[in-house]
Design a protein around this motif. Sequence first.
Motif, PDB file in Angstrom:
ATOM      1  N   GLY A  86       0.789  -1.224   0.000  1.00 25.29           N
ATOM      2  CA  GLY A  86       0.000   0.000   0.000  1.00 25.29           C
ATOM      3  C   GLY A  86       0.818   1.269   0.000  1.00 25.29           C
ATOM      4  O   GLY A  86       0.259   2.372   0.131  1.00 25.29           O
ATOM      5  N   THR A  87       2.120   1.155  -0.188  1.00 20.62           N
ATOM      6  CA  THR A  87       2.998   2.328  -0.105  1.00 20.62           C
ATOM      7  C   THR A  87       2.593   3.439  -1.057  1.00 20.62           C
ATOM      8  O   THR A  87       2.477   4.607  -0.659  1.00 20.62           O
ATOM      9  CB  THR A  87       4.459   1.928  -0.401  1.00 20.62           C
ATOM     10  N   THR A  88       2.403   3.120  -2.330  1.00 20.43           N
ATOM     11  CA  THR A  88       2.128   4.185  -3.297  1.00 20.43           C
ATOM     12  C   THR A  88       0.750   4.812  -3.073  1.00 20.43           C
ATOM     13  O   THR A  88       0.590   6.027  -3.248  1.00 20.43           O
ATOM     14  CB  THR A  88       2.270   3.674  -4.742  1.00 20.43           C
ATOM     15  N   ASP A  89      -0.244   4.015  -2.662  1.00 18.30           N
ATOM     16  CA  ASP A  89      -1.549   4.600  -2.345  1.00 18.30           C
ATOM     17  C   ASP A  89      -1.417   5.555  -1.168  1.00 18.30           C
ATOM     18  O   ASP A  89      -2.015   6.638  -1.164  1.00 18.30           O
ATOM     19  CB  ASP A  89      -2.563   3.500  -2.008  1.00 18.30           C
ATOM     20  N   ALA A  90      -0.629   5.162  -0.168  1.00 19.34           N
ATOM     21  CA  ALA A  90      -0.415   6.033   0.989  1.00 19.34           C
ATOM     22  C   ALA A  90       0.294   7.314   0.571  1.00 19.34           C
ATOM     23  O   ALA A  90      -0.034   8.409   1.040  1.00 19.34           O
ATOM     24  CB  ALA A  90       0.397   5.294   2.049  1.00 19.34           C
ATOM     25  N   MET A  91       1.255   7.182  -0.331  1.00 18.95           N
ATOM     26  CA  MET A  91       2.028   8.335  -0.790  1.00 18.95           C
ATOM     27  C   MET A  91       1.144   9.349  -1.514  1.00 18.95           C
ATOM     28  O   MET A  91       1.405  10.557  -1.459  1.00 18.95           O
ATOM     29  CB  MET A  91       3.133   7.846  -1.729  1.00 18.95           C
ATOM     30  N   LEU A  92       0.094   8.876  -2.166  1.00 16.09           N
ATOM     31  CA  LEU A  92      -0.794   9.765  -2.910  1.00 16.09           C
ATOM     32  C   LEU A  92      -1.986  10.238  -2.074  1.00 16.09           C
ATOM     33  O   LEU A  92      -2.840  10.962  -2.578  1.00 16.09           O
ATOM     34  CB  LEU A  92      -1.296   9.053  -4.170  1.00 16.09           C
ATOM     35  N   ASP A  93      -2.011   9.832  -0.807  1.00 12.32           N
ATOM     36  CA  ASP A  93      -3.058  10.260   0.119  1.00 12.32           C
ATOM     37  C   ASP A  93      -2.618  11.575   0.758  1.00 12.32           C
ATOM     38  O   ASP A  93      -1.741  11.599   1.629  1.00 12.32           O
ATOM     39  CB  ASP A  93      -3.274   9.178   1.181  1.00 12.32           C
ATOM     40  N   ASP A  94      -3.209  12.671   0.338  1.00 13.81           N
ATOM     41  CA  ASP A  94      -2.779  13.994   0.791  1.00 13.81           C
ATOM     42  C   ASP A  94      -2.864  14.154   2.301  1.00 13.81           C
ATOM     43  O   ASP A  94      -1.976  14.759   2.923  1.00 13.81           O
ATOM     44  CB  ASP A  94      -3.614  15.091   0.121  1.00 13.81           C
ATOM     45  N   ASP A  95      -3.924  13.640   2.909  1.00 15.64           N
ATOM     46  CA  ASP A  95      -4.099  13.790   4.356  1.00 15.64           C
ATOM     47  C   ASP A  95      -3.028  13.009   5.114  1.00 15.64           C
ATOM     48  O   ASP A  95      -2.444  13.518   6.086  1.00 15.64           O
ATOM     49  CB  ASP A  95      -5.488  13.321   4.780  1.00 15.64           C
ATOM     50  N   PHE A  96      -2.773  11.779   4.684  1.00 19.32           N
ATOM     51  CA  PHE A  96      -1.741  10.962   5.334  1.00 19.32           C
ATOM     52  C   PHE A  96      -0.377  11.616   5.188  1.00 19.32           C
ATOM     53  O   PHE A  96       0.378  11.740   6.160  1.00 19.32           O
ATOM     54  CB  PHE A  96      -1.732   9.559   4.718  1.00 19.32           C
ATOM     55  N   MET A  97      -0.065  12.073   3.981  1.00 22.65           N
ATOM     56  CA  MET A  97       1.243  12.676   3.753  1.00 22.65           C
ATOM     57  C   MET A  97       1.410  13.994   4.503  1.00 22.65           C
ATOM     58  O   MET A  97       2.521  14.352   4.914  1.00 22.65           O
ATOM     59  CB  MET A  97       1.473  12.878   2.260  1.00 22.65           C
ATOM     60  N   ALA A  98       0.318  14.707   4.721  1.00 23.29           N
ATOM     61  CA  ALA A  98       0.392  15.942   5.505  1.00 23.29           C
ATOM     62  C   ALA A  98       0.828  15.636   6.928  1.00 23.29           C
ATOM     63  O   ALA A  98       1.621  16.385   7.533  1.00 23.29           O
ATOM     64  CB  ALA A  98      -0.959  16.655   5.499  1.00 23.29           C
ATOM     65  N   GLU A  99       0.346  14.518   7.473  1.00 20.69           N
ATOM     66  CA  GLU A  99       0.748  14.130   8.829  1.00 20.69           C
ATOM     67  C   GLU A  99       2.202  13.658   8.863  1.00 20.69           C
ATOM     68  O   GLU A  99       2.930  13.940   9.824  1.00 20.69           O
ATOM     69  CB  GLU A  99      -0.178  13.027   9.359  1.00 20.69           C
ATOM     70  N   ARG A 146       4.589  14.758   6.900  1.00 20.75           N
ATOM     71  CA  ARG A 146       5.401  15.982   6.825  1.00 20.75           C
ATOM     72  C   ARG A 146       5.400  16.730   8.154  1.00 20.75           C
ATOM     73  O   ARG A 146       6.434  17.227   8.600  1.00 20.75           O
ATOM     74  CB  ARG A 146       4.870  16.893   5.713  1.00 20.75           C
ATOM     75  N   ARG A 147       4.239  16.819   8.777  1.00 20.53           N
ATOM     76  CA  ARG A 147       4.126  17.548  10.032  1.00 20.53           C
ATOM     77  C   ARG A 147       4.979  16.903  11.122  1.00 20.53           C
ATOM     78  O   ARG A 147       5.777  17.578  11.790  1.00 20.53           O
ATOM     79  CB  ARG A 147       2.655  17.599  10.473  1.00 20.53           C
ATOM     80  N   LEU A 148       4.829  15.611  11.297  1.00 19.39           N
ATOM     81  CA  LEU A 148       5.582  14.919  12.337  1.00 19.39           C
ATOM     82  C   LEU A 148       7.060  14.822  11.976  1.00 19.39           C
ATOM     83  O   LEU A 148       7.939  14.989  12.827  1.00 19.39           O
ATOM     84  CB  LEU A 148       4.996  13.525  12.567  1.00 19.39           C
ATOM     85  N   GLY A 149       7.347  14.556  10.707  1.00 20.80           N
ATOM     86  CA  GLY A 149       8.738  14.413  10.281  1.00 20.80           C
ATOM     87  C   GLY A 149       9.528  15.692  10.386  1.00 20.80           C
ATOM     88  O   GLY A 149      10.732  15.672  10.673  1.00 20.80           O
ATOM     89  N   SER A 150       8.868  16.831  10.182  1.00 16.00           N
ATOM     90  CA  SER A 150       9.583  18.100  10.202  1.00 16.00           C
ATOM     91  C   SER A 150      10.127  18.449  11.580  1.00 16.00           C
ATOM     92  O   SER A 150      11.080  19.217  11.702  1.00 16.00           O
ATOM     93  CB  SER A 150       8.664  19.227   9.709  1.00 16.00           C
ATOM     94  N   GLY A 151       9.544  17.871  12.616  1.00 11.94           N
ATOM     95  CA  GLY A 151      10.018  18.152  13.967  1.00 11.94           C
ATOM     96  C   GLY A 151      10.759  17.000  14.614  1.00 11.94           C
ATOM     97  O   GLY A 151      11.209  17.118  15.761  1.00 11.94           O
ATOM     98  N   ALA A 152      10.903  15.890  13.893  1.00 12.68           N
ATOM     99  CA  ALA A 152      11.547  14.711  14.471  1.00 12.68           C
ATOM    100  C   ALA A 152      13.065  14.819  14.432  1.00 12.68           C
ATOM    101  O   ALA A 152      13.630  15.380  13.488  1.00 12.68           O
ATOM    102  CB  ALA A 152      11.097  13.457  13.719  1.00 12.68           C
ATOM    103  N   LYS A 153      13.704  14.271  15.429  1.00 11.33           N
ATOM    104  CA  LYS A 153      15.170  14.229  15.434  1.00 11.33           C
ATOM    105  C   LYS A 153      15.682  13.193  14.455  1.00 11.33           C
ATOM    106  O   LYS A 153      16.713  13.387  13.805  1.00 11.33           O
ATOM    107  CB  LYS A 153      15.681  13.921  16.836  1.00 11.33           C
ATOM    108  N   TYR A 154      14.953  12.067  14.355  1.00 11.24           N
ATOM    109  CA  TYR A 154      15.344  10.996  13.443  1.00 11.24           C
ATOM    110  C   TYR A 154      14.201  10.696  12.476  1.00 11.24           C
ATOM    111  O   TYR A 154      13.056  10.501  12.879  1.00 11.24           O
ATOM    112  CB  TYR A 154      15.667   9.714  14.225  1.00 11.24           C
ATOM    113  N   LEU A 155      14.538  10.654  11.191  1.00 13.58           N
ATOM    114  CA  LEU A 155      13.614  10.232  10.149  1.00 13.58           C
ATOM    115  C   LEU A 155      14.051   8.852   9.693  1.00 13.58           C
ATOM    116  O   LEU A 155      15.163   8.690   9.177  1.00 13.58           O
ATOM    117  CB  LEU A 155      13.643  11.213   8.979  1.00 13.58           C
ATOM    118  N   THR A 156      13.200   7.860   9.878  1.00 15.13           N
ATOM    119  CA  THR A 156      13.608   6.486   9.608  1.00 15.13           C
ATOM    120  C   THR A 156      12.522   5.736   8.840  1.00 15.13           C
ATOM    121  O   THR A 156      11.361   6.146   8.808  1.00 15.13           O
ATOM    122  CB  THR A 156      13.922   5.734  10.919  1.00 15.13           C
ATOM    123  N   SER A 157      12.935   4.625   8.239  1.00 13.49           N
ATOM    124  CA  SER A 157      11.985   3.818   7.481  1.00 13.49           C
ATOM    125  C   SER A 157      12.511   2.407   7.333  1.00 13.49           C
ATOM    126  O   SER A 157      13.688   2.127   7.573  1.00 13.49           O
ATOM    127  CB  SER A 157      11.742   4.428   6.093  1.00 13.49           C
TER     128      SER A 157
END
Length: 226
Positions: free
Chosen positions: A70-83, A85-96
């Motif tokens: 479901g990665t690409t569907d999630a990537m194209l979900d504007d609401d999910f991606m907004a979250e 970006r919001r959480l990632g922009s303040g995180a010390k570590y970005l991981t996957s």
Amino acid sequence: MKIIIPLYPNVTHLDFTGPHQVLSRLPGATVTVASMGGADIEAEGLVFTRLADLSKIEACDMLCVPGGLGTTDAMLDDDFMAEIRRLGSGAKYLTSVCTGSLILAGAGFLRGKRAACHWAWRDLLEPFGAIVDESRVARDGDVITGGGVTAGLDFAFVMLAELAGETLAQSVQLGLEYAPSPPFNSGRPELAPPQVLAAVKARMAPLAAERRAAVEAMAARLEAVQ
């Protein structure tokens, strides 16, 4: 240490349950698994419930994005991606783990950064300006990414050592008896017998065009706003 693992439909469960198992041993850490609206998430026949609402999490120290069909569907979900970006922009570590790096890339976090991904999809990082790293665990500053699925365990131990030192990481490794000894030496494309590699590539081929199109659309959308 507040660690957030965001889920979405058709995520690969081992991508996050493996790291969760390890990171939950981190003293003083809170590992929260969340979804949009706290909705139940089905992952390859397993249903994960009682999840946190991703939109209600104020901030995190570490964002860990798993991969899956479901990665690409999630990537194209504007609401999910907004979250993300919001959480990632303040995180010390970005991981996957696995194709979770495509979501980080789609959020605009990997431009000019080295990142790992599942071997079959790592080239899809390139449209986002990321630098493909074939390592099982890749690090570029605050961006730490794991390769495909089972690499999530190696990634988690790397993070545990980063956050609490190698002694604790090794202690947890011993406690979980993590001593890989696979029955077959075919876990990477350069190691697998040619007929096995060909069969796996053929099985993944129907998804390739769809994923490529979704990635290119997301990359173009990202380019337009930067």
